[in-house]
Design a protein around this motif. Structure first.
Motif, short mmCIF file in Angstrom:
data_model
loop_
_atom_site.label_atom_id
_atom_site.label_comp_id
_atom_site.label_asym_id
_atom_site.label_seq_id
_atom_site.Cartn_x
_atom_site.Cartn_y
_atom_site.Cartn_z
N LEU A 148 -11.03 1.21 -0.27
CA LEU A 148 -11.07 1.76 -1.63
C LEU A 148 -9.79 1.42 -2.40
N ILE A 149 -8.66 1.55 -1.73
CA ILE A 149 -7.39 1.23 -2.37
C ILE A 149 -7.33 -0.26 -2.71
N ASP A 150 -7.81 -1.10 -1.78
CA ASP A 150 -7.76 -2.55 -2.02
C ASP A 150 -8.63 -2.95 -3.22
N MET A 151 -9.81 -2.34 -3.33
CA MET A 151 -10.66 -2.62 -4.49
C MET A 151 -9.95 -2.24 -5.79
N SER A 152 -9.32 -1.08 -5.78
CA SER A 152 -8.62 -0.60 -6.98
C SER A 152 -7.38 -1.42 -7.27
N LEU A 153 -6.62 -1.74 -6.23
CA LEU A 153 -5.38 -2.50 -6.40
C LEU A 153 -5.68 -3.90 -6.94
N GLY A 154 -6.74 -4.53 -6.42
CA GLY A 154 -7.12 -5.84 -6.93
C GLY A 154 -7.55 -5.81 -8.37
N SER A 155 -8.04 -4.65 -8.82
CA SER A 155 -8.53 -4.53 -10.20
C SER A 155 -7.42 -4.23 -11.21
N VAL A 156 -6.21 -3.98 -10.73
CA VAL A 156 -5.10 -3.70 -11.64
C VAL A 156 -4.69 -4.95 -12.41
N ALA A 157 -4.59 -6.08 -11.70
CA ALA A 157 -4.07 -7.30 -12.33
C ALA A 157 -5.12 -8.38 -12.54
N ALA A 158 -6.11 -8.47 -11.65
CA ALA A 158 -7.04 -9.62 -11.70
C ALA A 158 -7.85 -9.72 -12.99
N PRO A 159 -8.50 -8.65 -13.49
CA PRO A 159 -9.30 -8.81 -14.72
C PRO A 159 -8.48 -9.29 -15.91
N LYS A 160 -7.30 -8.73 -16.10
CA LYS A 160 -6.43 -9.17 -17.21
C LYS A 160 -5.99 -10.62 -17.01
N MET A 161 -5.67 -10.97 -15.77
CA MET A 161 -5.26 -12.33 -15.48
C MET A 161 -6.38 -13.32 -15.79
N LEU A 162 -7.61 -12.98 -15.42
CA LEU A 162 -8.75 -13.86 -15.69
C LEU A 162 -8.98 -14.04 -17.19
N PHE A 206 1.35 3.10 -7.81
CA PHE A 206 0.61 4.24 -7.26
C PHE A 206 -0.28 3.79 -6.10
N LEU A 207 -1.08 2.75 -6.34
CA LEU A 207 -1.99 2.26 -5.31
C LEU A 207 -1.23 1.54 -4.21
N CYS A 234 -6.80 15.03 9.22
CA CYS A 234 -6.88 13.69 8.64
C CYS A 234 -6.94 13.76 7.12
N LEU A 235 -7.70 14.72 6.61
CA LEU A 235 -7.79 14.88 5.16
C LEU A 235 -6.43 15.25 4.58
N GLY A 236 -5.71 16.14 5.25
CA GLY A 236 -4.39 16.52 4.78
C GLY A 236 -3.41 15.36 4.82
N LEU A 237 -3.45 14.56 5.90
CA LEU A 237 -2.57 13.40 6.00
C LEU A 237 -2.90 12.36 4.93
N LEU A 238 -4.20 12.18 4.68
CA LEU A 238 -4.61 11.22 3.65
C LEU A 238 -4.15 11.69 2.27
N ALA A 239 -4.28 12.99 2.00
CA ALA A 239 -3.81 13.53 0.72
C ALA A 239 -2.30 13.33 0.57
N SER A 240 -1.57 13.42 1.68
CA SER A 240 -0.12 13.19 1.64
C SER A 240 0.20 11.75 1.26
N CYS A 241 -0.62 10.81 1.74
CA CYS A 241 -0.42 9.40 1.39
C CYS A 241 -0.59 9.19 -0.12
N TRP A 242 -1.66 9.77 -0.68
CA TRP A 242 -1.89 9.64 -2.12
C TRP A 242 -0.79 10.33 -2.91
N LEU A 282 1.81 8.66 -5.57
CA LEU A 282 1.96 9.19 -6.93
C LEU A 282 3.42 9.48 -7.25
N LEU A 283 4.13 10.09 -6.31
CA LEU A 283 5.55 10.39 -6.52
C LEU A 283 6.36 9.12 -6.67
N HIS A 284 6.07 8.15 -5.82
CA HIS A 284 6.78 6.86 -5.90
C HIS A 284 6.53 6.19 -7.26
#
Length: 312
Positions: free
Chosen positions: A68-82, A106-107, A141-149, A153-155
């Motif tokens: 999910l992150i990879d799909m979103s991360l790829g969509s940050v720059a690729a559409p504008k670049m194209l 963020f991603l 696992c849900l708590g650890l995943l939320a910590s990653c997000w 966000l903080l970064h």
């Protein structure tokens, strides 16, 4: 129109090349990479989602979130670049630039923390198998995943604060194909030495520390697996870990290269940026599916389901 108390309301992206034939070639390559990234990562997400066994497994649950992150991360720059490659008009508004910068970090930050979490998951599964079900319960696992997000966000928020406090009064040409902190900071009409040091402490050290932690985890795992290669268990675990380590290297090495040396500028920075924003989201699903028999078998089962055949 003033933005942030400065005279710059938009930036010009210099991109990768001014040669029209090369731009058209890049358009074809980036289009193929972006489409492959979307299809490959979506296939992994759907495969994990429809298989109850995968969804309850921490390793595959985290893998689906990585996709999910990879799909979103790829969509940050690729559409504008194209769009820029086709129109040859490579400009972006100040607000659009800040939004691109925010979502990239963020991603990207969330992905780094998630990869570190995935390494921890493999460490517990291999080095402490009896305690694994208790340590990696689903709500944990849900708590650890939320910590990653939350960490991502903080970064990203801290990076955005550093940049938006800077005045921009010209020039407005960004030496890249998207907005990122190193190139934007260089355009500020003030001394940015402290900001660049803070950027190294934020992005650079986060990348380096996570990467070293990952290498340490896999070093312990390899030592633990050393006596298990006589049977299939050790080789299976090694295959999973080697796939993860390949993904980690593809993401962290370019990031460490770019963000630990912010005072320099070269074409290699563009190549590294292209790699982790466009190419890496394509390679992740390929690496995981080719080296994971369970994922390949699940995809085959999914492909033979009547509803999936009709949809495709």
């Amino acid at each position: 129109m003033l933005m942030n108390g400065s005279a710059v309301s938009q930036f010009t992206l210099l991109g990768l090349s001014n040669s029209r034939p090369l731009q058209l070639l890049l358009f074809a390559l980036v289009s193929a990479c972006y489409a492959t990234s979307l299809v490959g990562n979506l296939l992994i997400v759907v495969t994990v989602w429809v298989d109850p066994g995968f969804l309850q497994s921490p390793m595959y649950f985290f893998l689906a979130n990585l996709s999910l992150i990879d799909m979103s991360l790829g969509s940050v720059a690729a559409p504008k670049m194209l769009r820029d490659l086709m129109s040859q008009v490579s400009t972006i508004s100040y607000g659009g630039c800040m939004a691109q910068l925010f979502f990239l970090h963020f991603l990207g930050g969330s992905e780094m923390f998630l990869l570190t979490l995935m390494a921890y998951d493999r460490y517990v599964a291999i080095c402490h198998p009896l305690s694994y079900p208790d340590i990696m319960r689903h709500h944990c696992c849900l708590g650890l995943l939320a910590s990653c997000w939350a960490g991502g966000l903080l970064h990203s928020a801290s990076q955005l604060v550093l940049v938006t406090r800077l005045p921009f009064c010209g020039p407005n040409k960004l030496d890249n194909f998207y907005c990122d902190v190193p190139q934007v900071v260089r355009l500020a009409c003030t001394d940015t030495y402290v900001v660049e040091i803070l950027m190294v402490a934020n992005s650079g050290l986060i990348s380096l520390v996570c990467f070293l932690a990952l290498l340490g985890s896999y070093g312990v795992i390899l030592v633990t697996l050393r006596g298990r290669f006589g049977g299939g268990e050790g080789w299976k675990a090694l295959s999973t870990c080697s796939a993860h380590l390949m993904v980690v290297s593809l993401i962290f090495v370019p990031c460490v290269f770019v963000y630990l040396r912010p005072f320099s500028s070269s074409q290699m920075d563009k190549m590294a940026s292209l790699f982790y924003t466009i190419i890496t989201p394509v390679l992740n699903p390929i690496i995981y599916t080719l080296r994971n028999r369970e994922i390949k078998d699940a995809i085959r089962r999914l492909a033979h389901k009547p509803g999936f055949r009709c949809w495709t």
